[in-house]
Design a protein around this motif. Structure first.
Motif, PDB file in Angstrom:
ATOM      1  N   GLU A 198      48.012 -29.684   2.919  1.00  0.00           N
ATOM      2  CA  GLU A 198      48.268 -29.315   4.690  1.00  0.00           C
ATOM      3  C   GLU A 198      49.295 -28.262   4.624  1.00  0.00           C
ATOM      4  O   GLU A 198      49.346 -27.413   5.359  1.00  0.00           O
ATOM      5  CB  GLU A 198      48.651 -30.482   5.330  1.00  0.00           C
ATOM      6  N   ILE A 199      50.179 -28.553   3.811  1.00  0.00           N
ATOM      7  CA  ILE A 199      51.407 -27.732   3.950  1.00  0.00           C
ATOM      8  C   ILE A 199      51.016 -26.372   3.375  1.00  0.00           C
ATOM      9  O   ILE A 199      51.462 -25.039   4.034  1.00  0.00           O
ATOM     10  CB  ILE A 199      52.735 -27.970   3.042  1.00  0.00           C
ATOM     11  N   GLN A 200      50.174 -26.211   2.280  1.00  0.00           N
ATOM     12  CA  GLN A 200      49.853 -25.043   1.879  1.00  0.00           C
ATOM     13  C   GLN A 200      48.833 -24.240   2.908  1.00  0.00           C
ATOM     14  O   GLN A 200      48.992 -22.838   3.099  1.00  0.00           O
ATOM     15  CB  GLN A 200      48.909 -25.096   0.541  1.00  0.00           C
ATOM     16  N   LEU A 201      48.140 -24.895   3.521  1.00  0.00           N
ATOM     17  CA  LEU A 201      47.480 -24.629   4.665  1.00  0.00           C
ATOM     18  C   LEU A 201      48.163 -23.842   5.848  1.00  0.00           C
ATOM     19  O   LEU A 201      47.901 -22.697   6.337  1.00  0.00           O
ATOM     20  CB  LEU A 201      46.313 -25.445   5.378  1.00  0.00           C
ATOM     21  N   LEU A 202      49.052 -24.569   6.199  1.00  0.00           N
ATOM     22  CA  LEU A 202      49.959 -24.034   7.079  1.00  0.00           C
ATOM     23  C   LEU A 202      50.779 -22.800   6.811  1.00  0.00           C
ATOM     24  O   LEU A 202      50.761 -21.842   7.423  1.00  0.00           O
ATOM     25  CB  LEU A 202      50.855 -25.162   7.665  1.00  0.00           C
ATOM     26  N   GLU A 203      51.108 -22.615   5.480  1.00  0.00           N
ATOM     27  CA  GLU A 203      51.747 -21.511   4.860  1.00  0.00           C
ATOM     28  C   GLU A 203      50.749 -20.418   5.315  1.00  0.00           C
ATOM     29  O   GLU A 203      51.216 -19.192   5.662  1.00  0.00           O
ATOM     30  CB  GLU A 203      52.144 -21.782   3.373  1.00  0.00           C
ATOM     31  N   ARG A 204      49.551 -20.396   4.721  1.00  0.00           N
ATOM     32  CA  ARG A 204      48.829 -19.447   4.820  1.00  0.00           C
ATOM     33  C   ARG A 204      48.369 -18.964   6.099  1.00  0.00           C
ATOM     34  O   ARG A 204      48.091 -17.777   6.438  1.00  0.00           O
ATOM     35  CB  ARG A 204      47.146 -19.873   4.220  1.00  0.00           C
ATOM     36  N   LEU A 205      48.523 -19.912   7.363  1.00  0.00           N
ATOM     37  CA  LEU A 205      48.179 -19.573   8.625  1.00  0.00           C
ATOM     38  C   LEU A 205      49.464 -18.883   9.429  1.00  0.00           C
ATOM     39  O   LEU A 205      49.062 -18.602  10.578  1.00  0.00           O
ATOM     40  CB  LEU A 205      47.688 -20.707   9.347  1.00  0.00           C
ATOM     41  N   LYS A 206      50.293 -18.971   8.855  1.00  0.00           N
ATOM     42  CA  LYS A 206      51.699 -18.424   9.210  1.00  0.00           C
ATOM     43  C   LYS A 206      51.539 -16.996   9.772  1.00  0.00           C
ATOM     44  O   LYS A 206      50.897 -16.024   9.255  1.00  0.00           O
ATOM     45  CB  LYS A 206      52.893 -18.269   8.266  1.00  0.00           C
ATOM     46  N   ASN A 207      51.839 -16.753  11.210  1.00  0.00           N
ATOM     47  CA  ASN A 207      51.727 -15.392  11.730  1.00  0.00           C
ATOM     48  C   ASN A 207      50.239 -15.109  11.979  1.00  0.00           C
ATOM     49  O   ASN A 207      49.923 -13.811  12.041  1.00  0.00           O
ATOM     50  CB  ASN A 207      52.415 -14.406  11.139  1.00  0.00           C
ATOM     51  N   ARG A 208      49.493 -16.105  12.511  1.00  0.00           N
ATOM     52  CA  ARG A 208      48.010 -15.505  12.683  1.00  0.00           C
ATOM     53  C   ARG A 208      47.794 -15.986  14.124  1.00  0.00           C
ATOM     54  O   ARG A 208      48.638 -16.754  14.622  1.00  0.00           O
ATOM     55  CB  ARG A 208      47.014 -16.543  11.921  1.00  0.00           C
ATOM     56  N   LYS A 209      47.076 -15.201  14.792  1.00  0.00           N
ATOM     57  CA  LYS A 209      46.699 -15.398  16.374  1.00  0.00           C
ATOM     58  C   LYS A 209      45.434 -15.479  16.423  1.00  0.00           C
ATOM     59  O   LYS A 209      44.569 -14.807  15.704  1.00  0.00           O
ATOM     60  CB  LYS A 209      47.648 -14.170  16.882  1.00  0.00           C
ATOM     61  N   VAL A 210      45.201 -16.245  17.466  1.00  0.00           N
ATOM     62  CA  VAL A 210      43.647 -16.457  17.738  1.00  0.00           C
ATOM     63  C   VAL A 210      43.562 -16.377  19.593  1.00  0.00           C
ATOM     64  O   VAL A 210      44.509 -17.198  20.050  1.00  0.00           O
ATOM     65  CB  VAL A 210      43.229 -18.075  17.328  1.00  0.00           C
ATOM     66  N   VAL A 211      42.659 -15.888  19.905  1.00  0.00           N
ATOM     67  CA  VAL A 211      42.355 -15.711  21.243  1.00  0.00           C
ATOM     68  C   VAL A 211      41.061 -16.499  21.515  1.00  0.00           C
ATOM     69  O   VAL A 211      40.083 -16.349  20.912  1.00  0.00           O
ATOM     70  CB  VAL A 211      42.356 -14.491  21.723  1.00  0.00           C
ATOM     71  N   ILE A 212      41.124 -17.597  22.426  1.00  0.00           N
ATOM     72  CA  ILE A 212      39.772 -18.210  22.940  1.00  0.00           C
ATOM     73  C   ILE A 212      39.884 -18.145  24.349  1.00  0.00           C
ATOM     74  O   ILE A 212      40.845 -18.614  25.070  1.00  0.00           O
ATOM     75  CB  ILE A 212      40.027 -19.729  22.160  1.00  0.00           C
ATOM     76  N   ARG A 213      38.586 -17.939  24.892  1.00  0.00           N
ATOM     77  CA  ARG A 213      38.327 -17.750  26.304  1.00  0.00           C
ATOM     78  C   ARG A 213      37.148 -18.644  26.601  1.00  0.00           C
ATOM     79  O   ARG A 213      36.399 -18.384  25.815  1.00  0.00           O
ATOM     80  CB  ARG A 213      38.174 -16.504  26.851  1.00  0.00           C
ATOM     81  N   ASP A 214      37.217 -19.520  27.444  1.00  0.00           N
ATOM     82  CA  ASP A 214      35.851 -20.531  27.711  1.00  0.00           C
ATOM     83  C   ASP A 214      35.252 -21.032  26.585  1.00  0.00           C
ATOM     84  O   ASP A 214      33.988 -20.836  26.364  1.00  0.00           O
ATOM     85  CB  ASP A 214      34.901 -19.678  28.489  1.00  0.00           C
ATOM     86  N   LYS A 215      35.973 -21.569  25.772  1.00  0.00           N
ATOM     87  CA  LYS A 215      35.597 -22.390  24.602  1.00  0.00           C
ATOM     88  C   LYS A 215      34.865 -21.381  23.475  1.00  0.00           C
ATOM     89  O   LYS A 215      34.251 -21.821  22.748  1.00  0.00           O
ATOM     90  CB  LYS A 215      34.654 -23.712  24.889  1.00  0.00           C
ATOM     91  N   CYS A 216      35.153 -20.127  23.630  1.00  0.00           N
ATOM     92  CA  CYS A 216      34.555 -19.059  22.623  1.00  0.00           C
ATOM     93  C   CYS A 216      35.750 -18.172  22.126  1.00  0.00           C
ATOM     94  O   CYS A 216      36.543 -17.994  22.582  1.00  0.00           O
ATOM     95  CB  CYS A 216      33.720 -18.018  23.425  1.00  0.00           C
ATOM     96  N   VAL A 217      35.692 -18.327  20.716  1.00  0.00           N
ATOM     97  CA  VAL A 217      36.728 -17.603  20.027  1.00  0.00           C
ATOM     98  C   VAL A 217      36.491 -16.067  20.121  1.00  0.00           C
ATOM     99  O   VAL A 217      35.213 -15.497  19.733  1.00  0.00           O
ATOM    100  CB  VAL A 217      36.798 -18.007  18.453  1.00  0.00           C
ATOM    101  N   VAL A 218      37.165 -15.540  20.780  1.00  0.00           N
ATOM    102  CA  VAL A 218      37.097 -13.916  21.038  1.00  0.00           C
ATOM    103  C   VAL A 218      37.683 -13.073  19.734  1.00  0.00           C
ATOM    104  O   VAL A 218      36.982 -12.191  19.283  1.00  0.00           O
ATOM    105  CB  VAL A 218      37.881 -13.278  22.244  1.00  0.00           C
ATOM    106  N   THR A 219      38.845 -13.532  19.070  1.00  0.00           N
ATOM    107  CA  THR A 219      39.347 -12.787  18.189  1.00  0.00           C
ATOM    108  C   THR A 219      40.324 -13.489  17.312  1.00  0.00           C
ATOM    109  O   THR A 219      40.908 -14.646  17.837  1.00  0.00           O
ATOM    110  CB  THR A 219      39.849 -11.320  18.399  1.00  0.00           C
ATOM    111  N   ALA A 220      40.626 -13.223  15.908  1.00  0.00           N
ATOM    112  CA  ALA A 220      41.490 -13.790  15.266  1.00  0.00           C
ATOM    113  C   ALA A 220      42.199 -12.925  14.323  1.00  0.00           C
ATOM    114  O   ALA A 220      41.411 -12.122  13.924  1.00  0.00           O
ATOM    115  CB  ALA A 220      41.115 -15.143  14.555  1.00  0.00           C
ATOM    116  N   TYR A 221      43.639 -12.892  14.132  1.00  0.00           N
ATOM    117  CA  TYR A 221      44.169 -11.589  13.322  1.00  0.00           C
ATOM    118  C   TYR A 221      45.424 -12.086  13.080  1.00  0.00           C
ATOM    119  O   TYR A 221      46.272 -12.830  13.589  1.00  0.00           O
ATOM    120  CB  TYR A 221      44.037 -10.287  14.290  1.00  0.00           C
ATOM    121  N   PRO A 222      46.077 -11.172  11.932  1.00  0.00           N
ATOM    122  CA  PRO A 222      47.505 -11.290  11.560  1.00  0.00           C
ATOM    123  C   PRO A 222      47.977 -10.783  12.792  1.00  0.00           C
ATOM    124  O   PRO A 222      47.970  -9.726  13.125  1.00  0.00           O
ATOM    125  CB  PRO A 222      47.383 -10.583  10.475  1.00  0.00           C
ATOM    126  N   SER A 223      49.280 -11.417  13.094  1.00  0.00           N
ATOM    127  CA  SER A 223      50.234 -11.019  14.181  1.00  0.00           C
ATOM    128  C   SER A 223      51.445 -10.374  13.888  1.00  0.00           C
ATOM    129  O   SER A 223      52.421 -11.058  13.005  1.00  0.00           O
ATOM    130  CB  SER A 223      50.512 -12.167  15.136  1.00  0.00           C
TER     131      SER A 223
END
Length: 99
Positions: free
Chosen positions: A56-81
């Motif tokens: 779980e810690i490794q996963l959290l480290e990998r997801l650091k500085n990532r951004k996801v945009v969700i509108r109406d239960k639909c993932v619009v985009t996800a990217y490094p921020s």
């Protein structure tokens, strides 16, 4: 975790042995049931849970500085921020009352 009732004997012995109420909760959740009313926290149980936490810690480290945009239960985009994007997003979140 649950509403266990502790006998006077159990409280005394647990205190003498340095076993806290939260320890008993953890043993019930992660230990091995060996009988209807008995649990044992084995080395294998501890190793398994430590490995799970490390993954779980490794996963959290990998997801650091990532951004996801969700509108109406639909993932619009996800990217490094980038730091500038994070700063702007946090500022907007505070202005809108989310933070």
């Amino acid at each position: 975790m649950n509403d266990l009732i502790y006998t006077r004997h159990a409280e005394t012995r647990a205190q003498q042995r340095g076993i806290h109420r939260r320890d008993i909760d953890l043993i019930q959740v992660y230990g091995t049931p060996v009988d209807v009313d008995t649990w044992l926290m084995r080395k294998r149980d501890v190793a398994r849970e430590i490995a799970n936490r490390k993954r779980e810690i490794q996963l959290l480290e990998r997801l650091k500085n990532r951004k996801v945009v969700i509108r109406d239960k639909c993932v619009v985009t996800a990217y490094p921020s980038r730091p500038s994007d994070q700063k702007r997003a946090l500022r907007r979140g505070r202005q809108k009352g989310y933070l």
